[in-house]
Every structure is written in structure tokens, then in C-alpha cells.
Design a protein around this motif. Structure first.
Motif, mmCIF file in Angstrom:
data_model
loop_
_atom_site.group_PDB
_atom_site.id
_atom_site.type_symbol
_atom_site.label_atom_id
_atom_site.label_comp_id
_atom_site.label_asym_id
_atom_site.label_seq_id
_atom_site.Cartn_x
_atom_site.Cartn_y
_atom_site.Cartn_z
ATOM 1 N N PRO A 14 -7.507 -66.443 -8.561
ATOM 2 C CA PRO A 14 -8.535 -65.238 -8.274
ATOM 3 C C PRO A 14 -9.828 -65.557 -8.931
ATOM 4 O O PRO A 14 -9.856 -66.225 -9.944
ATOM 5 N N GLY A 15 -10.860 -65.434 -7.969
ATOM 6 C CA GLY A 15 -12.006 -66.105 -8.228
ATOM 7 C C GLY A 15 -12.428 -67.461 -7.849
ATOM 8 O O GLY A 15 -13.611 -67.834 -7.933
ATOM 9 N N SER A 17 -12.003 -70.636 -4.981
ATOM 10 C CA SER A 17 -12.750 -71.116 -3.677
ATOM 11 C C SER A 17 -11.767 -72.012 -2.833
ATOM 12 O O SER A 17 -10.819 -72.691 -3.569
ATOM 13 N N ARG A 66 -18.642 -63.081 0.625
ATOM 14 C CA ARG A 66 -17.761 -63.796 -0.084
ATOM 15 C C ARG A 66 -17.344 -65.041 0.959
ATOM 16 O O ARG A 66 -17.208 -66.093 0.292
ATOM 17 N N ASN A 83 -15.041 -68.002 -0.978
ATOM 18 C CA ASN A 83 -15.416 -68.003 -2.253
ATOM 19 C C ASN A 83 -14.957 -66.769 -3.062
ATOM 20 O O ASN A 83 -14.885 -65.469 -2.144
ATOM 21 N N SER A 84 -14.865 -66.641 -4.381
ATOM 22 C CA SER A 84 -14.744 -65.276 -5.089
ATOM 23 C C SER A 84 -13.261 -64.534 -4.607
ATOM 24 O O SER A 84 -13.189 -63.625 -4.272
ATOM 25 N N LYS A 86 -9.632 -63.047 -3.935
ATOM 26 C CA LYS A 86 -8.917 -61.917 -4.373
ATOM 27 C C LYS A 86 -7.360 -62.121 -3.917
ATOM 28 O O LYS A 86 -7.264 -62.685 -3.030
ATOM 29 N N ASP A 89 -6.588 -61.380 -0.339
ATOM 30 C CA ASP A 89 -7.146 -62.377 0.589
ATOM 31 C C ASP A 89 -5.818 -63.298 0.881
ATOM 32 O O ASP A 89 -5.695 -64.105 1.943
#
Length: 122
Positions: A14-15, A17, A66, A83-84, A86, A89
């Protein structure tokens, strides 16, 4: 014949890329809009993002800010920079060829790749 081959999926925290790629062949890539869609476990297919022939882009609200879609017409390749990330995703990500120069959640698509798995977990 038309072929779309995705790559770049994997495990991310998480967070973190990831960058997905989709190599296209068998058609004039620069003449068509392209899209990314995903399918989470146990859920339906969700359109994620699309890019038109002029390079303008569109995103689902869930990824706006994101994810960034791009294309390299010289390399016949579509990209998705994520990016970012979760946990939500997580899913199988597909690239798709649009039937025209338009893209969006409901536009018709005629070819799909086999998908690349993205897993977001700590």
C-alpha cells in the motif's frame, strides 16, 4: 492479427507504485483510442482509464489523481503508471483497443489482452 500483451504487474505494498505496459500489434496503434480495465476478485469488469488518439485522457473517479495513462505511438505501447496504490486496486488488469478514437466507461472495445495481475498488500 491483433495482439495486446500486458506486462508489469506484481505485488506492491500500500502506497507503492507499479507501471503496466501493453504491447500492441496487428493494427495501426496511433489511429485508435486505448483503455485499461480491471477485474477485482469476485467482482465485475471496471473501466479504469482511457487515452484518445490526440493524447487526451480520462479516468475513473476511483483512480483519478493516482494513475496516469500514456501511450508511445512509435513503440506501439500503452502504459499505466499507478501510484499511491491501495488494497482495493488489487485485480487483473487488461488493456483494450477501442473501436474508434473515443474512450470512456461505456465505449465499445473489440480486442483485449490476457491481463496482468496486480496485488496490493502488506
Amino acid at each position: 492479427q491483433v495482439q495486446l500483451v500486458e506486462s508489469g504487474g506484481g505485488l506492491a505494498q500500500p502506497g507503492g507504485s507499479l507501471r503496466l505496459s501493453c504491447a500492441a500489434s496487428g493494427f495501426t496503434f496511433s489511429n485508435y483510442a486505448m483503455s485499461w480495465a480491471r477485474q477485482a476478485p469476485g467482482k465485475g469488469l471496471e473501466w479504469v482509464s482511457g487515452i484518445r488518439v490526440d493524447g487526451s485522457d480520462a479516468y475513473a473517479d476511483s483512480v483519478k489523481g493516482r494513475f496516469t495513462i500514456s501511450r508511445d505511438n512509435a513503440k506501439n505501447t500503452l502504459y499505466l503508471q499507478m501510484n499511491s496504490l491501495k488494497p482495493e486496486d488489487t485485480g487483473l488488469y487488461y488493456c483494450a483497443k477501442e473501436l474508434s478514437v473515443r474512450t470512456g466507461p461505456q465505449t465499445p472495445r473489440d480486442y483485449w489482452g490476457q491481463g496482468t495481475q496486480v496485488t496490493v498488500s502488506s
